[in-house]
Scaffold this motif. Structure first.
Motif, PDB file in Angstrom:
ATOM      1  N   TYR A  78      96.611   8.122 -62.310  1.00 37.20           N
ATOM      2  CA  TYR A  78      96.462   8.471 -60.905  1.00 37.20           C
ATOM      3  C   TYR A  78      96.934   7.322 -60.024  1.00 37.20           C
ATOM      4  O   TYR A  78      96.851   6.152 -60.404  1.00 37.20           O
ATOM      5  N   LEU A  79      97.389   7.674 -58.850  1.00 37.25           N
ATOM      6  CA  LEU A  79      97.678   6.682 -57.813  1.00 37.25           C
ATOM      7  C   LEU A  79      96.930   7.140 -56.564  1.00 37.25           C
ATOM      8  O   LEU A  79      97.355   8.106 -55.911  1.00 37.25           O
ATOM      9  N   GLN A  80      95.827   6.490 -56.289  1.00 35.54           N
ATOM     10  CA  GLN A  80      95.066   6.781 -55.074  1.00 35.54           C
ATOM     11  C   GLN A  80      95.665   5.964 -53.938  1.00 35.54           C
ATOM     12  O   GLN A  80      95.730   4.735 -54.024  1.00 35.54           O
ATOM     13  N   MET A  81      96.094   6.647 -52.907  1.00 31.99           N
ATOM     14  CA  MET A  81      96.763   5.994 -51.788  1.00 31.99           C
ATOM     15  C   MET A  81      95.937   6.193 -50.526  1.00 31.99           C
ATOM     16  O   MET A  81      95.765   7.330 -50.073  1.00 31.99           O
ATOM     17  N   ASN A  82      95.429   5.103 -49.998  1.00 30.17           N
ATOM     18  CA  ASN A  82      94.627   5.138 -48.779  1.00 30.17           C
ATOM     19  C   ASN A  82      95.351   4.406 -47.657  1.00 30.17           C
ATOM     20  O   ASN A  82      96.272   3.629 -47.902  1.00 30.17           O
ATOM     21  N   SER A  83      94.910   4.657 -46.449  1.00 18.79           N
ATOM     22  CA  SER A  83      95.495   4.001 -45.270  1.00 18.79           C
ATOM     23  C   SER A  83      97.018   4.116 -45.281  1.00 18.79           C
ATOM     24  O   SER A  83      97.732   3.128 -45.057  1.00 18.79           O
ATOM     25  N   LEU A  84      97.494   5.303 -45.537  1.00 16.58           N
ATOM     26  CA  LEU A  84      98.937   5.515 -45.617  1.00 16.58           C
ATOM     27  C   LEU A  84      99.610   5.263 -44.277  1.00 16.58           C
ATOM     28  O   LEU A  84      99.046   5.570 -43.211  1.00 16.58           O
ATOM     29  N   GLN A  85     100.805   4.714 -44.370  1.00 14.90           N
ATOM     30  CA  GLN A  85     101.592   4.387 -43.198  1.00 14.90           C
ATOM     31  C   GLN A  85     102.968   5.060 -43.299  1.00 14.90           C
ATOM     32  O   GLN A  85     103.418   5.394 -44.400  1.00 14.90           O
ATOM     33  N   PRO A  86     103.644   5.249 -42.175  1.00 18.45           N
ATOM     34  CA  PRO A  86     104.962   5.894 -42.229  1.00 18.45           C
ATOM     35  C   PRO A  86     105.927   5.203 -43.195  1.00 18.45           C
ATOM     36  O   PRO A  86     106.759   5.881 -43.819  1.00 18.45           O
ATOM     37  N   GLU A  87     105.799   3.908 -43.365  1.00 21.08           N
ATOM     38  CA  GLU A  87     106.701   3.192 -44.280  1.00 21.08           C
ATOM     39  C   GLU A  87     106.407   3.493 -45.742  1.00 21.08           C
ATOM     40  O   GLU A  87     107.164   3.080 -46.629  1.00 21.08           O
ATOM     41  N   ASP A  88     105.329   4.202 -46.016  1.00 25.83           N
ATOM     42  CA  ASP A  88     105.039   4.639 -47.382  1.00 25.83           C
ATOM     43  C   ASP A  88     105.783   5.930 -47.732  1.00 25.83           C
ATOM     44  O   ASP A  88     105.720   6.386 -48.876  1.00 25.83           O
ATOM     45  N   GLY A 100     109.858   1.056 -76.803  1.00 25.94           N
ATOM     46  CA  GLY A 100     111.060   0.343 -76.381  1.00 25.94           C
ATOM     47  C   GLY A 100     111.912   1.100 -75.393  1.00 25.94           C
ATOM     48  O   GLY A 100     112.985   0.637 -75.003  1.00 25.94           O
ATOM     49  N   SER A 101     111.458   2.260 -74.982  1.00 29.39           N
ATOM     50  CA  SER A 101     112.204   3.065 -74.014  1.00 29.39           C
ATOM     51  C   SER A 101     111.343   3.340 -72.792  1.00 29.39           C
ATOM     52  O   SER A 101     110.128   3.188 -72.826  1.00 29.39           O
ATOM     53  N   LEU A 102     112.026   3.744 -71.729  1.00 30.02           N
ATOM     54  CA  LEU A 102     111.357   4.065 -70.480  1.00 30.02           C
ATOM     55  C   LEU A 102     111.604   5.530 -70.165  1.00 30.02           C
ATOM     56  O   LEU A 102     112.753   5.991 -70.154  1.00 30.02           O
ATOM     57  N   TYR A 103     110.549   6.259 -69.933  1.00 33.60           N
ATOM     58  CA  TYR A 103     110.655   7.686 -69.655  1.00 33.60           C
ATOM     59  C   TYR A 103     110.173   7.951 -68.238  1.00 33.60           C
ATOM     60  O   TYR A 103     109.194   7.356 -67.782  1.00 33.60           O
ATOM     61  N   TRP A 104     110.875   8.887 -67.568  1.00 34.30           N
ATOM     62  CA  TRP A 104     110.565   9.187 -66.182  1.00 34.30           C
ATOM     63  C   TRP A 104     110.159  10.647 -66.010  1.00 34.30           C
ATOM     64  O   TRP A 104     110.708  11.543 -66.650  1.00 34.30           O
ATOM     65  N   GLY A 105     109.206  10.842 -65.103  1.00 33.42           N
ATOM     66  CA  GLY A 105     108.869  12.190 -64.684  1.00 33.42           C
ATOM     67  C   GLY A 105     109.645  12.531 -63.425  1.00 33.42           C
ATOM     68  O   GLY A 105     110.305  11.680 -62.829  1.00 33.42           O
ATOM     69  N   GLN A 106     109.545  13.783 -62.999  1.00 30.82           N
ATOM     70  CA  GLN A 106     110.220  14.153 -61.758  1.00 30.82           C
ATOM     71  C   GLN A 106     109.439  13.563 -60.593  1.00 30.82           C
ATOM     72  O   GLN A 106     108.276  13.224 -60.731  1.00 30.82           O
ATOM     73  N   GLY A 107     110.074  13.385 -59.474  1.00 30.37           N
ATOM     74  CA  GLY A 107     109.414  12.776 -58.340  1.00 30.37           C
ATOM     75  C   GLY A 107     108.604  13.771 -57.530  1.00 30.37           C
ATOM     76  O   GLY A 107     108.773  14.992 -57.630  1.00 30.37           O
ATOM     77  N   THR A 108     107.719  13.224 -56.725  1.00 34.20           N
ATOM     78  CA  THR A 108     106.954  14.031 -55.783  1.00 34.20           C
ATOM     79  C   THR A 108     107.061  13.376 -54.418  1.00 34.20           C
ATOM     80  O   THR A 108     106.913  12.160 -54.281  1.00 34.20           O
ATOM     81  N   GLN A 109     107.335  14.180 -53.409  1.00 35.04           N
ATOM     82  CA  GLN A 109     107.592  13.656 -52.070  1.00 35.04           C
ATOM     83  C   GLN A 109     106.287  13.350 -51.348  1.00 35.04           C
ATOM     84  O   GLN A 109     105.374  14.186 -51.303  1.00 35.04           O
ATOM     85  N   VAL A 110     106.230  12.163 -50.777  1.00 34.18           N
ATOM     86  CA  VAL A 110     105.114  11.776 -49.916  1.00 34.18           C
ATOM     87  C   VAL A 110     105.706  11.478 -48.539  1.00 34.18           C
ATOM     88  O   VAL A 110     106.608  10.650 -48.410  1.00 34.18           O
ATOM     89  N   THR A 111     105.201  12.174 -47.529  1.00 37.88           N
ATOM     90  CA  THR A 111     105.671  11.978 -46.162  1.00 37.88           C
ATOM     91  C   THR A 111     104.482  11.645 -45.280  1.00 37.88           C
ATOM     92  O   THR A 111     103.496  12.396 -45.259  1.00 37.88           O
ATOM     93  N   VAL A 112     104.579  10.520 -44.597  1.00 33.44           N
ATOM     94  CA  VAL A 112     103.496  10.076 -43.725  1.00 33.44           C
ATOM     95  C   VAL A 112     103.997  10.114 -42.291  1.00 33.44           C
ATOM     96  O   VAL A 112     104.965   9.436 -41.934  1.00 33.44           O
ATOM     97  N   SER A 113     103.351  10.912 -41.479  1.00 32.90           N
ATOM     98  CA  SER A 113     103.755  11.039 -40.083  1.00 32.90           C
ATOM     99  C   SER A 113     102.967  10.071 -39.207  1.00 32.90           C
ATOM    100  O   SER A 113     101.808   9.764 -39.490  1.00 32.90           O
ATOM    101  N   SER A 114     103.616   9.621 -38.149  1.00 34.04           N
ATOM    102  CA  SER A 114     102.957   8.657 -37.253  1.00 34.04           C
ATOM    103  C   SER A 114     102.210   9.360 -36.139  1.00 34.04           C
ATOM    104  O   SER A 114     102.294  10.556 -35.967  1.00 34.04           O
TER     105      SER A 114
END
Length: 114
Positions: A78-88, A100-114
């Motif tokens: 988990y990534l708990q994100m508090n006090s989010l800012q537009p720059e996040d 020895g390898s790096l595996y990636w998941g698909q991304g998820t969009q986070v949009t912080v409005s001011s």
């Protein structure tokens, strides 16, 4: 290796979101996990990482606001994100370092409005 990220969305500045990244149980048991983000026109950057021994590290820009954690029973990070800012605002992706390898998941969009 399958990683399934979820939990992104639109939030006002000062708000909170929790991102989840589910992995297979076998991979989760042996992998160090991390969250990265990439904003438009910027390079991808590490947000937070957690080892199998539960050691954590964070980008300076999120220290004190974001918390990374693991739930072994659910094979989820988990990534708990508090006090989010537009720059996040960014696409957030999880990865797993395993065998020895790096595996990636698909991304998820986070949009912080001011």
């Amino acid at each position: 290796v399958q990683l399934q990220a979820s939990g992104g969305g639109l939030v006002q500045a000062g708000g909170s979101l929790r991102l989840s990244c589910a992995a297979s149980r076998y991979i989760f048991s042996f992998a160090d996990m991390g969250w990265y983000r990439q904003a438009p026109g910027k390079q991808r950057e590490l947000v937070g990482a957690i080892t199998t021994g539960d050691s954590t590290r964070y980008a300076d820009s999120v220290k004190g606001r974001f918390t990374i954690s693991r739930d072994i029973a659910k094979s989820t990070v988990y990534l708990q994100m508090n006090s989010l800012q537009p720059e996040d605002t960014a696409v957030y992706s999880c990865n797993a370092a395993f065998g020895g390898s790096l595996y990636w998941g698909q991304g998820t969009q986070v949009t912080v409005s001011s």
